[in-house]
Design an enzyme around this catalytic site. Structure first.
Site, PDB file in Angstrom:
ATOM      1  N   TYR A   7      43.291  44.302 -48.962  1.00 31.06           N
ATOM      2  CA  TYR A   7      43.439  44.128 -50.264  1.00 31.06           C
ATOM      3  C   TYR A   7      42.477  43.054 -50.954  1.00 31.06           C
ATOM      4  CZ  TYR A   7      45.471  46.217 -54.609  1.00 31.06           C
ATOM      5  OH  TYR A   7      45.494  46.808 -55.767  1.00 31.06           O
ATOM      6  N   HIS A   9      39.893  40.107 -52.125  1.00 30.78           N
ATOM      7  CA  HIS A   9      39.920  39.595 -53.451  1.00 30.78           C
ATOM      8  C   HIS A   9      38.836  38.528 -53.280  1.00 30.78           C
ATOM      9  CE1 HIS A   9      42.195  36.172 -51.787  1.00 30.78           C
ATOM     10  NE2 HIS A   9      43.360  37.022 -51.541  1.00 30.78           N
ATOM     11  N   HIS A  12      38.948  36.264 -50.014  1.00 25.71           N
ATOM     12  CA  HIS A  12      38.482  36.800 -48.943  1.00 25.71           C
ATOM     13  C   HIS A  12      36.972  36.656 -48.807  1.00 25.71           C
ATOM     14  CE1 HIS A  12      42.592  38.819 -49.425  1.00 25.71           C
ATOM     15  NE2 HIS A  12      42.596  38.393 -48.034  1.00 25.71           N
ATOM     16  N   GLN A  36      54.371  39.446 -38.332  1.00 24.16           N
ATOM     17  CA  GLN A  36      54.503  38.188 -39.103  1.00 24.16           C
ATOM     18  C   GLN A  36      55.010  38.363 -40.184  1.00 24.16           C
ATOM     19  OE1 GLN A  36      49.822  38.047 -39.620  1.00 24.16           O
ATOM     20  NE2 GLN A  36      50.448  37.210 -41.643  1.00 24.16           N
ATOM     21  N   GLY A 123      41.118  30.644 -44.759  1.00 27.18           N
ATOM     22  CA  GLY A 123      41.313  29.679 -46.041  1.00 27.18           C
ATOM     23  C   GLY A 123      42.128  28.595 -46.185  1.00 27.18           C
ATOM     24  N   ASP A 126      46.167  29.131 -47.014  1.00 31.11           N
ATOM     25  CA  ASP A 126      47.325  29.145 -46.168  1.00 31.11           C
ATOM     26  C   ASP A 126      47.336  27.740 -45.221  1.00 31.11           C
ATOM     27  OD1 ASP A 126      48.410  31.780 -46.636  1.00 31.11           O
ATOM     28  OD2 ASP A 126      46.606  32.088 -46.780  1.00 31.11           O
ATOM     29  N   GLN A 129      48.931  27.671 -42.066  1.00 26.38           N
ATOM     30  CA  GLN A 129      48.590  28.579 -41.127  1.00 26.38           C
ATOM     31  C   GLN A 129      47.254  27.942 -40.508  1.00 26.38           C
ATOM     32  OE1 GLN A 129      48.322  33.030 -41.725  1.00 26.38           O
ATOM     33  NE2 GLN A 129      46.145  32.405 -42.246  1.00 26.38           N
ATOM     34  N   VAL A 152      39.970  29.584 -53.177  1.00 29.69           N
ATOM     35  CA  VAL A 152      39.171  30.036 -54.456  1.00 29.69           C
ATOM     36  C   VAL A 152      40.353  30.549 -55.520  1.00 29.69           C
ATOM     37  CG1 VAL A 152      38.055  32.233 -55.309  1.00 29.69           C
ATOM     38  CG2 VAL A 152      37.450  31.269 -53.153  1.00 29.69           C
ATOM     39  N   ARG A 163      49.062  39.127 -53.251  1.00 31.14           N
ATOM     40  CA  ARG A 163      50.239  39.223 -53.711  1.00 31.14           C
ATOM     41  C   ARG A 163      50.524  39.040 -55.377  1.00 31.14           C
ATOM     42  NH1 ARG A 163      52.041  37.062 -48.402  1.00 31.14           N
ATOM     43  NH2 ARG A 163      53.409  38.628 -47.250  1.00 31.14           N
TER      44      ARG A 163
HETATM   45  P1  AMP Z   1      45.420  37.178 -45.782  1.00 29.25           P
HETATM   46  O1  AMP Z   1      44.931  38.626 -46.029  1.00 29.25           O
HETATM   47  O2  AMP Z   1      46.470  36.847 -47.009  1.00 29.25           O
HETATM   48  O3  AMP Z   1      46.145  37.164 -44.697  1.00 29.25           O
HETATM   49  O4  AMP Z   1      44.026  36.236 -45.843  1.00 29.25           O
HETATM   50  C1  AMP Z   1      43.251  36.313 -45.128  1.00 29.25           C
HETATM   51  C2  AMP Z   1      42.506  35.011 -44.913  1.00 29.25           C
HETATM   52  O5  AMP Z   1      41.867  34.733 -46.517  1.00 29.25           O
HETATM   53  C3  AMP Z   1      43.440  33.875 -44.603  1.00 29.25           C
HETATM   54  O6  AMP Z   1      42.662  32.673 -43.873  1.00 29.25           O
HETATM   55  C4  AMP Z   1      43.809  32.973 -46.130  1.00 29.25           C
HETATM   56  O7  AMP Z   1      43.833  31.826 -45.942  1.00 29.25           O
HETATM   57  C5  AMP Z   1      42.204  33.339 -46.845  1.00 29.25           C
HETATM   58  N1  AMP Z   1      42.375  33.455 -48.088  1.00 29.25           N
HETATM   59  C6  AMP Z   1      43.509  34.017 -48.970  1.00 29.25           C
HETATM   60  N2  AMP Z   1      43.442  33.784 -50.192  1.00 29.25           N
HETATM   61  C7  AMP Z   1      42.438  32.914 -50.423  1.00 29.25           C
HETATM   62  C8  AMP Z   1      41.801  32.033 -51.613  1.00 29.25           C
HETATM   63  N3  AMP Z   1      42.472  32.160 -52.557  1.00 29.25           N
HETATM   64  N4  AMP Z   1      40.936  31.147 -51.264  1.00 29.25           N
HETATM   65  C9  AMP Z   1      40.556  31.009 -49.948  1.00 29.25           C
HETATM   66  N5  AMP Z   1      40.897  31.572 -48.910  1.00 29.25           N
HETATM   67  C10 AMP Z   1      41.888  32.637 -49.006  1.00 29.25           C
END
Ligand code: AMP
Length: 257
Positions: A7, A9, A12, A36, A123, A126, A129, A152, A163
């Site tokens: 999903y 954005h 990512h 998780q 990113g 998190d 993480q 971002v 989310r």
């Molecule tokens: P997720 O799909 O939520 O598991 O995120 C995948 C990766 O994208 C993780 O390393 C997140 O920290 C990173 N990420 C998610 N949102 C953002 C954001 N707004 N800015 C930078 N990195 C992000």
């Protein structure tokens, strides 16, 4: 590689662009990792759109998409998990989401073993993480360079997140409260406040939005995530909490390195 749950954005896509600029080939994994998510969390309803994700990832510079089925990653008989011990996983997200970081550590280790990347991009959104990933990557000699990427945000400051689509039209403008609380802490720090005083300034901002129920707001050492009582280089403010429809997290460096 860039591990994601899909999903996609702008957050990512920024990771993918950075990876494409700095490497010959980029693999993006898209996998909503059941391990998780805790009971009562949003595993079933987590937003998914593989076709759109594949287009966006390719346009941002991805050469490969890895989208395994859950039963491929966790076939019958699967019995091994990675547990990251110590204070890094005990607080904050670790406390609110028992088992969450073990799920992250297990899937990321498997992804590293399957893809064998030289570098992996994560990113700062998190932040805990990111530090947990650094920990087990070093502890287990996985041989992958972990590259952090700044958060971002939407134009109004809300950190981009898959989310965010859960937010109602009424909640959406109020969701900037996390960013505003973090900014208030950074501004207080810059004008001479102690960490305790700066934290109080942030709490006041959170109090202004009663629909948002905070799980925590803290100012921490960026490496250990332990709360600090004196300013240190790179000090981070971290925040998490719940609107009726969605749980949000955010963080910001509030004292320069
Ligand atoms: P997720 O799909 O939520 O598991 O995120 C995948 C990766 O994208 C993780 O390393 C997140 O920290 C990173 N990420 C998610 N949102 C953002 C954001 N707004 N800015 C930078 N990195 C992000």
């Amino acid at each position: 590689m860039v591990p994601t749950m899909g999903y996609l954005h702008e957050g990512h896509l920024e990771l993918i662009r950075r990876a494409a600029a700095e490497n010959d080939e980029v693999a993006v994994s898209i996998f909503v990792n059941p391990l998780q998510f805790g009971p009562g969390e949003d595993y079933q309803t987590y937003p998914r759109d593989l076709e759109r994700d594949a287009e966006l990832a390719e346009a941002a510079g991805a050469d490969w998409i890895f989208h395994p089925a859950p039963e491929v990653m966790y076939p019958p008989g699967f019995a091994t998990t990675i547990h990251v011990g110590g204070p890094l996983t005990e607080r904050w997200e670790g406390e609110r989401r028992p088992g969450h970081f073990d799920g992250v550590a297990t899937v990321v280790t498997k992804l590293f073993n399957l893809i064998r990347p030289d570098r992996a991009y994560f990113g700062e959104k998190d932040f805990q993480q990111l530090q947990v990933v650094r920990r087990f990557t070093a502890d287990l000699n996985l041989g992958v360079e972990i590259v952090p990427v700044p958060i971002v945000r939407e134009p109004d400051g809300l950190a981009r997140s898959s989310r965010n689509v859960y937010l109602t039209a009424g909640e959406r403008p109020k969701a900037t409260v996390l960013y505003r609380a973090l900014l208030a802490i950074r501004e207080a720090a810059a004008s001479g406040a102690s960490p305790a005083e700066a934290l109080a300034a942030g709490e006041k901002v959170l109090d202004g939005v009663p629909e948002f129920v905070p799980d925590y707001l803290a100012i921490v050492d960026p490496d250990t995530l332990e709360p600090i009582s004196k300013w240190i280089p790179g000090a981070r403010a971290i925040v998490a909490g719940r609107f009726p429809t969605v749980r949000l997290i955010d963080n910001m460096e509030v004292w320069d390195r």
